[in-house]
Write a protein that holds these residues in place. Structure first.
Motif, PDB file in Angstrom:
ATOM      1  N   LEU A   1       0.870  -1.133   0.003  1.00  0.00           N
ATOM      2  CA  LEU A   1       0.035  -0.036   0.042  1.00  0.00           C
ATOM      3  C   LEU A   1       0.891   1.239  -0.106  1.00  0.00           C
ATOM      4  N   THR A   2       0.375   2.150  -0.703  1.00  0.00           N
ATOM      5  CA  THR A   2       1.036   3.579  -0.744  1.00  0.00           C
ATOM      6  C   THR A   2       0.748   4.363   0.736  1.00  0.00           C
ATOM      7  N   PRO A   3       1.415   5.256   0.986  1.00  0.00           N
ATOM      8  CA  PRO A   3       1.064   6.094   2.297  1.00  0.00           C
ATOM      9  C   PRO A   3      -0.474   6.563   2.017  1.00  0.00           C
ATOM     10  N   GLU A   4      -0.999   6.716   1.163  1.00  0.00           N
ATOM     11  CA  GLU A   4      -2.520   7.005   1.169  1.00  0.00           C
ATOM     12  C   GLU A   4      -3.264   5.729   1.130  1.00  0.00           C
ATOM     13  N   ASN A   5      -2.869   4.769   1.497  1.00  0.00           N
ATOM     14  CA  ASN A   5      -3.368   3.360   1.645  1.00  0.00           C
ATOM     15  C   ASN A   5      -4.237   2.869   0.270  1.00  0.00           C
ATOM     16  N   VAL A   6      -3.451   2.899  -0.812  1.00  0.00           N
ATOM     17  CA  VAL A   6      -3.700   2.629  -2.008  1.00  0.00           C
ATOM     18  C   VAL A   6      -2.720   1.342  -2.531  1.00  0.00           C
ATOM     19  N   GLU A   7      -3.265   0.683  -3.055  1.00  0.00           N
ATOM     20  CA  GLU A   7      -2.589  -0.731  -4.029  1.00  0.00           C
ATOM     21  C   GLU A   7      -1.476   0.073  -4.789  1.00  0.00           C
ATOM     22  N   SER A   8      -0.165  -0.424  -4.690  1.00  0.00           N
ATOM     23  CA  SER A   8       0.845   0.279  -5.122  1.00  0.00           C
ATOM     24  C   SER A   8       0.770   0.523  -6.671  1.00  0.00           C
ATOM     25  N   GLN A   9       0.315  -0.217  -7.460  1.00  0.00           N
ATOM     26  CA  GLN A   9       0.301  -0.129  -8.751  1.00  0.00           C
ATOM     27  C   GLN A   9      -0.709   0.877  -9.336  1.00  0.00           C
ATOM     28  N   PHE A  10      -1.767   0.942  -8.667  1.00  0.00           N
ATOM     29  CA  PHE A  10      -2.993   1.683  -8.881  1.00  0.00           C
ATOM     30  C   PHE A  10      -2.443   3.160  -8.304  1.00  0.00           C
ATOM     31  N   GLY A  11      -1.700   3.211  -7.379  1.00  0.00           N
ATOM     32  CA  GLY A  11      -1.355   4.478  -6.734  1.00  0.00           C
ATOM     33  C   GLY A  11      -0.207   4.959  -7.732  1.00  0.00           C
ATOM     34  N   ALA A  12       0.871   4.187  -8.003  1.00  0.00           N
ATOM     35  CA  ALA A  12       1.870   4.868  -8.737  1.00  0.00           C
ATOM     36  C   ALA A  12       1.536   5.203 -10.220  1.00  0.00           C
ATOM     37  N   ASN A  13       0.779   4.299 -10.592  1.00  0.00           N
ATOM     38  CA  ASN A  13       0.671   4.412 -12.234  1.00  0.00           C
ATOM     39  C   ASN A  13      -0.497   5.309 -12.360  1.00  0.00           C
ATOM     40  N   HIS A  14      -1.518   5.339 -11.400  1.00  0.00           N
ATOM     41  CA  HIS A  14      -2.693   6.355 -11.897  1.00  0.00           C
ATOM     42  C   HIS A  14      -2.728   7.463 -10.750  1.00  0.00           C
ATOM     43  N   ILE A  15      -2.719   7.207  -9.692  1.00  0.00           N
ATOM     44  CA  ILE A  15      -2.993   8.014  -8.531  1.00  0.00           C
ATOM     45  C   ILE A  15      -2.025   9.242  -8.763  1.00  0.00           C
ATOM     46  N   GLY A  16      -0.927   8.907  -8.468  1.00  0.00           N
ATOM     47  CA  GLY A  16       0.228   9.961  -8.539  1.00  0.00           C
ATOM     48  C   GLY A  16       0.319  11.006  -9.984  1.00  0.00           C
ATOM     49  N   HIS A  17       0.074  10.222 -10.944  1.00  0.00           N
ATOM     50  CA  HIS A  17      -0.167  11.016 -12.260  1.00  0.00           C
ATOM     51  C   HIS A  17      -1.428  11.845 -12.214  1.00  0.00           C
ATOM     52  N   PHE A  18      -2.418  11.276 -11.566  1.00  0.00           N
ATOM     53  CA  PHE A  18      -3.555  12.255 -11.624  1.00  0.00           C
ATOM     54  C   PHE A  18      -3.422  13.351 -11.097  1.00  0.00           C
ATOM     55  N   LEU A  19      -2.749  13.286  -9.660  1.00  0.00           N
ATOM     56  CA  LEU A  19      -2.560  14.356  -8.813  1.00  0.00           C
ATOM     57  C   LEU A  19      -1.595  15.412  -9.730  1.00  0.00           C
ATOM     58  N   LEU A  20      -0.385  14.797  -9.928  1.00  0.00           N
ATOM     59  CA  LEU A  20       0.673  15.681 -10.863  1.00  0.00           C
ATOM     60  C   LEU A  20       0.026  16.508 -11.874  1.00  0.00           C
ATOM     61  N   THR A  21      -0.871  15.721 -12.887  1.00  0.00           N
ATOM     62  CA  THR A  21      -1.382  16.438 -13.902  1.00  0.00           C
ATOM     63  C   THR A  21      -2.373  17.596 -13.441  1.00  0.00           C
ATOM     64  N   ASN A  22      -3.201  17.361 -12.596  1.00  0.00           N
ATOM     65  CA  ASN A  22      -4.028  18.406 -12.026  1.00  0.00           C
ATOM     66  C   ASN A  22      -3.334  19.710 -11.237  1.00  0.00           C
ATOM     67  N   LEU A  23      -2.354  19.238 -10.583  1.00  0.00           N
ATOM     68  CA  LEU A  23      -1.596  20.286  -9.951  1.00  0.00           C
ATOM     69  C   LEU A  23      -1.058  21.262 -11.060  1.00  0.00           C
ATOM     70  N   LEU A  24      -0.514  20.655 -12.211  1.00  0.00           N
ATOM     71  CA  LEU A  24       0.150  21.752 -13.073  1.00  0.00           C
ATOM     72  C   LEU A  24      -0.913  22.215 -14.042  1.00  0.00           C
ATOM     73  N   VAL A  25      -2.166  21.696 -13.880  1.00  0.00           N
ATOM     74  CA  VAL A  25      -3.170  22.497 -14.702  1.00  0.00           C
ATOM     75  C   VAL A  25      -3.748  23.601 -14.030  1.00  0.00           C
ATOM     76  N   SER A  26      -3.996  23.202 -12.542  1.00  0.00           N
ATOM     77  CA  SER A  26      -4.845  24.182 -11.866  1.00  0.00           C
ATOM     78  C   SER A  26      -3.925  25.276 -10.832  1.00  0.00           C
ATOM     79  N   LYS A  27      -2.914  24.545 -10.323  1.00  0.00           N
ATOM     80  CA  LYS A  27      -2.115  25.256  -9.486  1.00  0.00           C
ATOM     81  C   LYS A  27      -1.092  25.882  -9.847  1.00  0.00           C
ATOM     82  N   GLN A  28      -0.299  25.423 -10.790  1.00  0.00           N
ATOM     83  CA  GLN A  28       0.885  26.283 -11.608  1.00  0.00           C
ATOM     84  C   GLN A  28       0.308  26.917 -12.838  1.00  0.00           C
ATOM     85  N   ASN A  29      -0.946  26.699 -13.446  1.00  0.00           N
ATOM     86  CA  ASN A  29      -1.357  27.156 -14.869  1.00  0.00           C
ATOM     87  C   ASN A  29      -0.159  26.858 -15.665  1.00  0.00           C
TER      88      ASN A  29
END
Length: 315
Positions: free
Chosen positions: A121-149
């Motif tokens: 499990l990741t620190p967010e209690n998510v299965e590691s492949q789902f966490g690294a392959n999707h959740i991490g990229h979901f967060l990165l992408t959205n932070l670069l769109v909305s927070k960093q413009n």
């Protein structure tokens, strides 16, 4: 009719669309030497982009890639940014660093991934492949769109998936496989790759008014990368049987140069302008299974992902 096919190389794609590269900024995740991300970056260098940011866990694995790019294109700024996609805290730190370095990103290429991992499990209690392959990229992408413009009109977000998405839909009610009690590493990998496709479906709709396009893709059957180097050899007969049972058509093997072509077509080909949200294979639009292309599933995944990262993103 696309000019590209199974045998097309990344260098050929870049040569065809050099004007889409020169002076532009690219962010690529998972760019260790010998991998697909590195191959994508090196191919791009031939057309002299302004900036390439390479995001990964280990700088010394990326350093040879940076050296190669700088030799090909001395005018290109090439930088490493440390990130661990299994940790949302690490992703947030990396996104802030990227935002400090660049004002605009012409293509964000979400290439990093793990495969065949043992249950954890990741620190967010998510299965590691789902966490690294999707959740991490979901967060990165959205932070670069909305927070960093950081992504402007006409930009693209590319999510590298796999035909092995056919191993599993997203298990919305049990994405952690009953905390490992019913865990199958290949179903977990398939779930994460389905998520990559659905993420592009959702992004295409949500970011359309901003002029940002998104695509997912299968890069090909590429054995030359190190993606499978950490897999328990006992798992290979299992995955082989699953491919047979699910009637998944595995094409003949590609080289890394051929394997970079579809990612680069997704990032550069103007003929895909009207196909945002599409899944690509051999540089052309393909049709994924219904569970991987459903707008309803894409929205459900988006909501689940927001819940996991603890932040809502509205566009």
């Amino acid at each position: 009719m696309s000019r590209f096919s199974y045998s097309t190389t990344g260098s050929e794609v870049v040569a065809a669309f050099a004007e889409q590269v020169t002076g532009k900024t690219f962010v690529i995740t998972g760019a260790s030497d010998g991998g697909l991300g590195a191959g994508v970056a090196v191919s791009l260098a031939a057309a002299h982009p302004a900036t390439i940011l390479l995001l990964g866990r280990t700088e010394n694995k990326v350093a040879p890639v940076i050296d190669t790019i700088q030799k090909i294109s001395p005018s290109t700024t090439v930088l490493f940014v440390e990130i661990d996609f299994a940790s949302c805290a690490s992703v947030r730190t990396a996104a802030a660093k990227v935002g400090d370095i660049v004002e605009n990103i012409d293509a964000l290429i979400n290439n990093a991934g793990i495969m065949g991992a043992k249950f954890s499990l990741t620190p967010e209690n998510v299965e590691s492949q789902f966490g690294a392959n999707h959740i991490g990229h979901f967060l990165l992408t959205n932070l670069l769109v909305s927070k960093q413009n950081a992504i402007g009109k006409g930009a693209r977000v590319i999510n590298v998936s796999s035909q092995l998405y056919q191993f599993s839909p997203v298990r919305f009610d049990d994405y952690n496989f009953s905390n490992g009690a019913v865990f199958n590493t290949w179903e977990a990998y398939g779930q994460s790759k389905t998520a990559n496709i659905l993420f592009s479906v959702a992004l295409a709709k949500k970011l359309a008014e901003r002029g940002v396009r998104s695509y997912s893709l299968h890069p090909g059957n590429i054995q030359a990368t190190k993606l499978s180097s950490q897999i328990d050899p006992a798992e290979f007969p299992i995955v082989g049987q699953m491919i047979v049972d699910k009637k998944i058509a595995m094409p003949r093997e590609k080289t890394i140069e051929q394997g970079t072509a579809t990612t680069l077509a997704a990032a550069l080909d103007p003929e895909l302008d009207n196909a945002s949200g599409a899944f690509l294979d051999d540089c052309n639009v393909a049709t994924p299974l219904a569970y991987a292309s459903s707008q309803e599933n894409a929205e459900e995944l988006w909501a689940l992902s927001e819940k996991i990262v603890g932040q809502n993103f509205s566009y």
